[in-house]
Design an enzyme around this catalytic site. Structure first.
Site, PDB file in Angstrom:
ATOM      1  CG  ASP A 147      28.207   9.368  60.758  1.00  0.00           C
ATOM      2  OD1 ASP A 147      27.886   8.191  60.995  1.00  0.00           O
ATOM      3  OD2 ASP A 147      27.877   9.969  59.724  1.00  0.00           O
ATOM      4  CG  HIS A 180      26.823   5.772  58.471  1.00  0.00           C
ATOM      5  ND1 HIS A 180      26.784   7.107  58.795  1.00  0.00           N
ATOM      6  CD2 HIS A 180      26.103   5.640  57.334  1.00  0.00           C
ATOM      7  CE1 HIS A 180      26.065   7.760  57.890  1.00  0.00           C
ATOM      8  NE2 HIS A 180      25.634   6.902  56.996  1.00  0.00           N
ATOM      9  CB  SER A 372      24.954   8.634  54.383  1.00  0.00           C
ATOM     10  OG  SER A 372      23.953   8.675  55.352  1.00  0.00           O
TER      11      SER A 372
END
Length: 487
Positions: A147, A180, A372
């Site tokens: 990520d 994120h 996600s």
């Protein structure tokens, strides 16, 4: 030139092509004759069959040049006049030619804990709270989070459980300036320390490896992703990596057998590593499940439901932005779903906090949504399963997950069921059918190596793979599709 050096060169080239690193992006050059200016050139990824000869000469004859070469995947980075690029396809041995594209960014809206303190309801919806109550927290299992990085520190919700960091991007450090990756990792394995137990993850005892593939703005190329996956392949035994969480996708639709990313995840899968990926936030669009790696039949693809903020699943519904349906090859995706709407998790910093200030819960927590967020819930469940039954194979894990799902209130007919952690973790392995092996056709890139008698179980099998048909179009972090990310 060594493979590792080639990898480094290719990564730099990928960033230059992405359109987000203007300082190193290629620009047209001026011709020596003042009255004439050279035509702008573009860069293309050219994949060839293993053993092909004469590519360099053919490219030069067309007026192009070889910028870089990635020998272990039989791929060249070529710079050439766009009007002549199509001619490369006719060169003997060339399997494909794809222009390198920029990253697509879709902006828009979008320790055992005390369950009495938990503010999120998703732990109850997926029943992971019942597992953690019994002392199973993912301890001893490592999950690699591929990520944007992880914001870690002595006072974080991960503390000493981030066992390794690896970076495959132009970012200045291993941390997460985007946010994120930290949010994903928190859902997977945060312990809720900074919220006094209000926002723990699914497997609060799991070890995490931070594989950072994006820059500080959350942008990455497929080269970065595949390099990160190769590092996992090379180091999975050292760090006991049993699970890989991928909450991103490739920008363009592809046949699963003609994707470098899918070839990479299939190699990991056949090495005994469970790969869990997000379905994407393209629900309602044409072939929304046709993006790698979500379209690969081997991996576990995860979609999103809205739990409506209640523990009762009777009011749950599939999010309309959650990708679902058949891939171009006819595989039904996703295989399972989990909550993915309004999920609060640890994210003390990151550009995302500034995009939606009203979603800031505190200095350390933030609320987001999307497939996600659903994906690390399933990765966390897999970690719990492997703590309980460490000898499970990836195919067995997938079979158990699919066969222990349950229906939810507004589930569309024929769609994937809701993951049920306690049923999956405590499933008796003796009840698994004798042969649950997935007999899908392997990526043609891997098949080429298998045809050459390359054993997928040998340590150097990655470098021996004849990576034909590699399409180095760039990652679209589509499961950070901002139109839904904050929903």
């Amino acid at each position: 030139m060594t493979v590792k050096k080639l990898l480094t060169h290719m990564m730099v080239a990928a960033v230059a092509l992405s359109g987000f690193a203007a300082s190193i992006a290629p620009t047209p050059t001026n011709a020596m004759v003042v009255s004439e200016q050279a035509q702008p050139t573009a860069r293309y990824m050219v994949g060839t069959k293993a053993g092909t000869q004469g590519i360099e000469q053919a490219i030069q004859q067309l007026g192009g040049s070889i910028v870089d070469e990635w020998t272990f995947i039989n791929t060249y980075l070529v710079e050439i006049d766009p009007s002549k690029a199509s001619s490369i396809q006719s060169v003997p041995g060339v399997v494909f030619i794809n222009q390198d594209e920029k990253v697509v960014e879709n902006k828009g809206s979008s320790k055992t804990s005390d369950d009495k303190l938990i503010a999120n309801v998703y732990q109850s919806v997926i029943t992971s709270d019942k597992v953690v109550k019994k002392g199973i927290t993912g301890k001893g299992v490592t999950v690699a989070v591929v990520d944007s990085g992880i914001a870690n520190g002595a006072q974080s919700d991960f503390r000493k459980r981030v066992s390794a960091n690896a970076k495959f991007s132009t970012a200045g450090n291993m941390s997460d300036s985007f946010g994120h990756g930290t949010h994903v990792a928190s859902i997977l394995g945060g312990d809720g320390t900074q919220s006094n137990g209000a926002y723990p993850g699914v497997a609060p005892g799991v070890n995490i490896v931070n594989v950072k593939v994006s820059d500080d703005e959350g942008k990455a190329g497929e080269q970065n992703l595949v390099e990160g996956l190769e590092w996992i392949y090379d180091n999975h035994k050292k760090y006991n990596i049993r699970v890989v969480n991928i909450s991103n996708q490739i920008a363009t639709q592809q046949n699963y057998k003609e994707s470098a990313t899918n070839a990479a995840v299939e190699l990991l899968w056949h090495k005994g590593i469970v790969v869990v990926v997000s379905a994407g936030n393209q629900g309602g669009t044409s072939c929304s499940t046709c993006y790698a790696p979500a379209n690969d039949p081997f991996v576990i693809t995860v979609g999103s439901i809205d739990d409506k903020g209640t523990k009762d699943t009777a009011d749950d519904s599939l999010k309309n932005w959650s990708s679902n349906g058949l891939t171009s090859e006819g595989f039904s995706k996703p295989e399972v779903v989990a909550p993915g709407s309004k999920i609060t998790a640890y994210m003390p910093k990151g550009d995302l906090r500034g995009l939606k200030p009203e979603n800031v819960v505190s200095n350390d927590y933030f609320t987001m949504g999307g497939t996600s967020m659903s994906t690390p819930m399933v990765s966390g469940i897999v970690a719990l399963m492997l703590e309980q039954n460490p000898n499970l194979t990836p195919d067995q894990v997938k079979w158990i997950l699919k066969n222990t799902t349950r229906s939810y209130g507004k589930q569309p007919a024929g769609s994937a069921g809701l993951v049920t952690a306690d049923a999956a973790v405590f499933f008796n392995p003796s009840n698994i059918p004798a042969n649950v092996a997935q007999n899908f056709e392997l990526s043609s890139l891997i098949t080429a190596a298998v045809d050459d008698d390359v054993n997928l179980d040998t340590p150097d099998s990655w470098s021996n793979i004849a990576w034909r048909n590699v399409s180095w179009s760039n990652i679209a972090w589509r499961n950070i599709a901002w139109r839904n990310n904050f929903d």
